[in-house]
Design a protein around this motif. Structure first.
Motif, PDB file in Angstrom:
ATOM      1  N   CYS A 101     -20.831   1.087 -16.021  1.00 11.52           N
ATOM      2  CA  CYS A 101     -21.615   1.510 -17.187  1.00 11.52           C
ATOM      3  C   CYS A 101     -23.086   1.444 -16.783  1.00 11.52           C
ATOM      4  CB  CYS A 101     -21.349   0.601 -18.378  1.00 11.52           C
ATOM      5  SG  CYS A 101     -19.605   0.399 -18.764  1.00 11.52           S
ATOM      6  N   VAL A 102     -23.600   2.551 -16.277  1.00 12.65           N
ATOM      7  CA  VAL A 102     -24.943   2.579 -15.700  1.00 12.65           C
ATOM      8  C   VAL A 102     -25.977   2.722 -16.812  1.00 12.65           C
ATOM      9  CG1 VAL A 102     -26.447   3.765 -14.078  1.00 12.65           C
ATOM     10  CG2 VAL A 102     -24.003   3.564 -13.581  1.00 12.65           C
ATOM     11  N   GLN A 103     -26.922   1.769 -16.828  1.00 20.27           N
ATOM     12  CA  GLN A 103     -27.948   1.733 -17.865  1.00 20.27           C
ATOM     13  C   GLN A 103     -29.320   1.969 -17.251  1.00 20.27           C
ATOM     14  OE1 GLN A 103     -27.340  -2.165 -19.784  1.00 20.27           O
ATOM     15  NE2 GLN A 103     -25.315  -2.107 -18.855  1.00 20.27           N
ATOM     16  N   ALA A 104     -30.174   2.638 -17.988  1.00 11.41           N
ATOM     17  CA  ALA A 104     -31.552   2.792 -17.533  1.00 11.41           C
ATOM     18  C   ALA A 104     -32.213   1.420 -17.592  1.00 11.41           C
ATOM     19  CB  ALA A 104     -32.290   3.778 -18.427  1.00 11.41           C
ATOM     20  N   HIS A 105     -32.798   1.015 -16.480  1.00  9.97           N
ATOM     21  CA  HIS A 105     -33.435  -0.295 -16.431  1.00  9.97           C
ATOM     22  C   HIS A 105     -34.585  -0.240 -15.422  1.00  9.97           C
ATOM     23  CE1 HIS A 105     -34.017  -4.607 -15.843  1.00  9.97           C
ATOM     24  NE2 HIS A 105     -33.378  -4.766 -16.981  1.00  9.97           N
ATOM     25  N   PRO A 106     -35.745  -0.792 -15.768  1.00  8.39           N
ATOM     26  CA  PRO A 106     -36.895  -0.688 -14.863  1.00  8.39           C
ATOM     27  C   PRO A 106     -36.763  -1.495 -13.569  1.00  8.39           C
ATOM     28  CG  PRO A 106     -37.425  -2.092 -16.745  1.00  8.39           C
ATOM     29  CD  PRO A 106     -36.068  -1.487 -17.006  1.00  8.39           C
ATOM     30  N   LYS A 107     -35.901  -2.512 -13.557  1.00  6.19           N
ATOM     31  CA  LYS A 107     -35.793  -3.358 -12.367  1.00  6.19           C
ATOM     32  C   LYS A 107     -34.427  -3.328 -11.693  1.00  6.19           C
ATOM     33  CE  LYS A 107     -39.291  -6.676 -13.787  1.00  6.19           C
ATOM     34  NZ  LYS A 107     -39.578  -8.076 -14.063  1.00  6.19           N
ATOM     35  N   VAL A 108     -33.437  -2.715 -12.336  1.00  2.68           N
ATOM     36  CA  VAL A 108     -32.087  -2.707 -11.772  1.00  2.68           C
ATOM     37  C   VAL A 108     -31.645  -1.259 -11.597  1.00  2.68           C
ATOM     38  CG1 VAL A 108     -29.727  -3.567 -11.979  1.00  2.68           C
ATOM     39  CG2 VAL A 108     -31.611  -4.867 -13.015  1.00  2.68           C
ATOM     40  N   PRO A 109     -31.757  -0.736 -10.368  1.00  3.57           N
ATOM     41  CA  PRO A 109     -31.405   0.665 -10.138  1.00  3.57           C
ATOM     42  C   PRO A 109     -29.919   0.937 -10.392  1.00  3.57           C
ATOM     43  CG  PRO A 109     -32.260  -0.372  -8.121  1.00  3.57           C
ATOM     44  CD  PRO A 109     -32.206  -1.421  -9.173  1.00  3.57           C
ATOM     45  N   ALA A 110     -29.621   2.189 -10.654  1.00  3.45           N
ATOM     46  CA  ALA A 110     -28.244   2.610 -10.938  1.00  3.45           C
ATOM     47  C   ALA A 110     -27.299   2.204  -9.813  1.00  3.45           C
ATOM     48  CB  ALA A 110     -28.196   4.125 -11.165  1.00  3.45           C
TER      49      ALA A 110
END
Length: 190
Positions: A101-110
């Motif tokens: 479940c890939v989430q947009a996150h500024p520090k954790v890339p897909a």
């Protein structure tokens, strides 16, 4: 089984039969998945369990995907491919679909989130092995098929990592090959 034994002796078990893991074994298997490395505690995974008649429904979903993909195939070739697709989920009493479940996150890339979901799958395989449950991780082109993803109800940000087949090993477990870590490890000297 000792933890190090589980790590060093785990093998894929492709010949599986009833019974499937019981409720207590499943609980441990899923708890192991939830201990995967998880930067940001995003928990970028979810799992679908498929058993009983749902395996036949999954086989039909696979067959529909194959039929659309191979619409121009010779009839005999297509029938063989459809039969194979329908039989795939019947190779074990329990399948677990591992979903990233890939989430947009500024520090954790897909990519890191996909790897975390893969680690969750590996944790399940280790927990299964430690309990004497046979398991194998399968993927293949149907894992990446949009029709299969839609049929399983995946959201736009979700991807199939693989299908874990689980059950009772049929026959003796194979011995894993002896590999030498020196063949894979080198010291970087800057």
């Amino acid at each position: 089984m000792e933890a190090l034994d589980a790590l060093l002796k785990r093998v894929s078990v492709t010949r599986l039969e009833e019974p499937a893991p019981d409720a207590a074994q499943r609980e441990a298997i899923f708890r192991a998945a939830l201990r995967a490395p998880d930067h940001g505690q995003l928990r970028p995974w979810r799992f679908l369990s498929v058993e009983g008649e749902a395996r036949e429904a999954l086989g039909e979903l696979f067959a529909r995907a194959v039929a659309e993909k191979q619409a121009d195939a010779e009839p005999a070739v297509l029938e063989k491919a459809l039969a194979k697709a329908r039989a795939m989920p019947l190779r074990a009493p329990l399948l677990v679909v591992v979903i990233a479940c890939v989430q947009a996150h500024p520090k954790v890339p897909a990519q890191e989130q996909r790897l975390a979901a893969g680690c969750a799958a590996h944790g399940m395989l280790l927990a299964a092995h430690a309990q004497g449950v046979g398991a194998v991780w399968r993927s293949g082109e149907l894992s990446y098929d949009a029709r299969v993803e839609a049929g399983l109800g995946l959201a736009e940000n979700e991807e199939i990592v693989g299908f874990l087949y689980m059950g009772t090993p049929s026959g003796e477990l194979r011995t894993p090959p002896a590999l030498d870590p020196a063949d894979f490890v080198t010291a970087w000297r800057g």
